[in-house]
Design a protein around this motif. Structure first.
Motif, PDB file in Angstrom:
ATOM      1  N   LEU A 102     -26.123  11.813  31.403  1.00 15.60           N
ATOM      2  CA  LEU A 102     -24.779  11.769  31.954  1.00 15.60           C
ATOM      3  C   LEU A 102     -24.454  12.937  32.882  1.00 15.60           C
ATOM      4  O   LEU A 102     -23.657  12.777  33.814  1.00 15.60           O
ATOM      5  CB  LEU A 102     -23.752  11.731  30.815  1.00 15.60           C
ATOM      6  N   PHE A 139     -21.099  15.523  26.571  1.00 11.71           N
ATOM      7  CA  PHE A 139     -20.551  15.195  27.883  1.00 11.71           C
ATOM      8  C   PHE A 139     -19.442  14.148  27.777  1.00 11.71           C
ATOM      9  O   PHE A 139     -18.440  14.205  28.500  1.00 11.71           O
ATOM     10  CB  PHE A 139     -21.673  14.682  28.795  1.00 11.71           C
ATOM     11  N   ALA A 140     -19.625  13.210  26.859  1.00 19.09           N
ATOM     12  CA  ALA A 140     -18.643  12.132  26.701  1.00 19.09           C
ATOM     13  C   ALA A 140     -17.430  12.558  25.885  1.00 19.09           C
ATOM     14  O   ALA A 140     -16.400  11.867  25.901  1.00 19.09           O
ATOM     15  CB  ALA A 140     -19.310  10.922  26.034  1.00 19.09           C
ATOM     16  N   TYR A 141     -17.521  13.672  25.167  1.00 20.20           N
ATOM     17  CA  TYR A 141     -16.428  14.137  24.331  1.00 20.20           C
ATOM     18  C   TYR A 141     -15.291  14.667  25.187  1.00 20.20           C
ATOM     19  O   TYR A 141     -15.510  15.391  26.166  1.00 20.20           O
ATOM     20  CB  TYR A 141     -16.929  15.245  23.393  1.00 20.20           C
ATOM     21  N   GLN A 142     -14.073  14.337  24.853  1.00 18.35           N
ATOM     22  CA  GLN A 142     -12.916  14.781  25.616  1.00 18.35           C
ATOM     23  C   GLN A 142     -12.080  15.766  24.812  1.00 18.35           C
ATOM     24  O   GLN A 142     -11.708  15.494  23.680  1.00 18.35           O
ATOM     25  CB  GLN A 142     -12.044  13.581  26.010  1.00 18.35           C
ATOM     26  N   ASP A 149     -25.572  14.273  25.834  1.00 13.82           N
ATOM     27  CA  ASP A 149     -24.809  13.079  26.265  1.00 13.82           C
ATOM     28  C   ASP A 149     -23.555  12.914  25.432  1.00 13.82           C
ATOM     29  O   ASP A 149     -22.483  12.562  25.952  1.00 13.82           O
ATOM     30  CB  ASP A 149     -25.689  11.836  26.175  1.00 13.82           C
ATOM     31  N   ALA A 150     -23.659  13.153  24.130  1.00 12.64           N
ATOM     32  CA  ALA A 150     -22.490  13.054  23.269  1.00 12.64           C
ATOM     33  C   ALA A 150     -21.441  14.112  23.616  1.00 12.64           C
ATOM     34  O   ALA A 150     -20.234  13.836  23.635  1.00 12.64           O
ATOM     35  CB  ALA A 150     -22.886  13.160  21.794  1.00 12.64           C
TER      36      ALA A 150
END
Length: 366
Positions: free
Chosen positions: A308, A362-365, A359-360
């Motif tokens: 990502l 990167f996707a965390y907000q 990746d996890a």
């Protein structure tokens, strides 16, 4: 900000449960919209006693970006240049072909040096450690194909700790300070980072020992290593101090804030600490691979940073199971700290775990 539990679950799912390491801390930093500053969060998971996200990990080669930024800070003030030959700073290098190599080639692993030499070997034989002999060994560890004057862009890249060992020694000679004090002065103190050598962290942090995560069990070094550097060459050269290639300890949040500071400089949001031009000189892509001066880039295939993060992402890995990645396009920092060498370095599960964690993250907000 989201609660810590989902962020901690990334560490638990991808590191603790598959037995990649008995302890892990993760952190992210994300720059806000409309000029807001970076927001950061960190979490910790482990299979035993939990000291929380403020745990100190041995950063291993994630020390190298701190060394490179120290060089950059000194270059900004005119104390040296990235073009400075090693021999101008390190007297022992005068008679060695390695002495003619520029600092940037040493930092970018293009100085023609071998990947590794066991400088610590005399200690294993019960002999005294000869620091001068170790320096001479590092200077002379040239690959057979790297003879003659170096091209302007350096030799073919081979990742080598030895170049950073030499740069660290050169910085100490230039400034008349131990390297850990120099990195504290130039990087950690200005940025307010809870990171540094064991020697300095012990002196400044009363609960350092309680917060420090163990690394490997090494019988010839007295058993479990906790609060001492894992890297044997760093231990032989610097003890509880810091060598150019390893020796930094830090928390996940400290490493994330370091990455955030780099992205602030990259985007020109803050040049009080360092200017964009000097940082970009370190991070420029170089022929022959992804290695930059003090950093690595994202490889085209199966990168440890995951799928990502963008193609301009830069950062570094550490042998103990650590990593820092900075994506300037997403304005996002990803940090994973583990003790995957505990109780033994013969555990390669970190290779599969790294891209999954990143990746996890990167996707965390936030």
């Amino acid at each position: 900000m989201m609660p810590h539990r989902p962020l901690a679950e990334i560490a638990r799912q991808f590191v603790i449960e598959p037995e990649v390491a008995p302890a892990a801390a993760v952190a992210i930093a994300q720059h806000g919209v409309a000029g807001q500053q970076f927001a950061a969060d960190a979490a910790f998971a482990c299979s035993g006693t939990n000291p929380g996200p403020s745990a100190f990990f041995d950063l291993a080669s994630v020390s190298k970006p701190f060394v490179a930024l120290t060089v950059a800070r000194l270059a900004r003030r005119g104390r040296l240049s990235l073009d400075t030959p090693l021999r101008e700073l390190l007297a022992e290098a005068h008679a060695s072909p390695t002495g003619a190599l520029r600092l940037d080639l040493l930092l970018a692993h293009r100085a023609g040096l071998e990947a590794h030499r066991p400088l610590f070997a005399p200690l294993l034989a019960g002999l005294p450690f000869d620091r001068r002999a170790a320096i001479d060994t590092a200077l002379g560890a040239r690959r057979p194909e790297c003879s003659g004057p170096a091209p302007s862009y350096g030799y073919a890249p081979v990742y080598s700790d030895l170049g950073f060992v030499l740069v660290g020694l050169a910085l100490e000679r230039l400034e008349g300070l131990p390297l850990d004090q120099l990195i504290h002065r130039e990087v950690c103190a200005p940025l307010g980072l809870e990171a540094g050598s064991v020697r300095l962290l012990r002196a400044r942090t009363s609960d350092f020992a309680a917060r420090c995560i163990a690394s490997e069990t090494v019988p010839n070094r007295g058993g479990e290593l906790c609060g001492v550097v894992h890297d044997e060459n760093a231990w032989a050269l610097s003890g509880h101090g810091l060598s150019g290639h390893a020796g930094m300890f830090g928390t996940a949040l400290a490493v994330a804030r370091f990455g955030a500071a780099l992205l602030d400089v990259w985007h020109g949001r803050s040049e009080a600490w360092l200017d964009t031009r000097t940082l970009i000189a370190l991070l420029q892509e170089r022929a022959g691979g992804t290695l930059r001066a003090g950093f690595d880039g994202k490889s085209a295939d199966q990168s440890s940073v995951g799928a990502l993060a963008g193609p301009r992402t830069f950062g570094h890995l550490g042998f103990t199971g650590t990593s820092l990645w900075c994506d300037p396009d997403a304005d996002r920092v990803l940090v994973l700290l583990t003790n995957r060498v505990c109780p033994t370095r013969n555990n390669s599960r970190i290779r599969a775990a790294r891209p999954l964690v990143n990746d996890a993250l990167f996707a965390y907000q936030l």
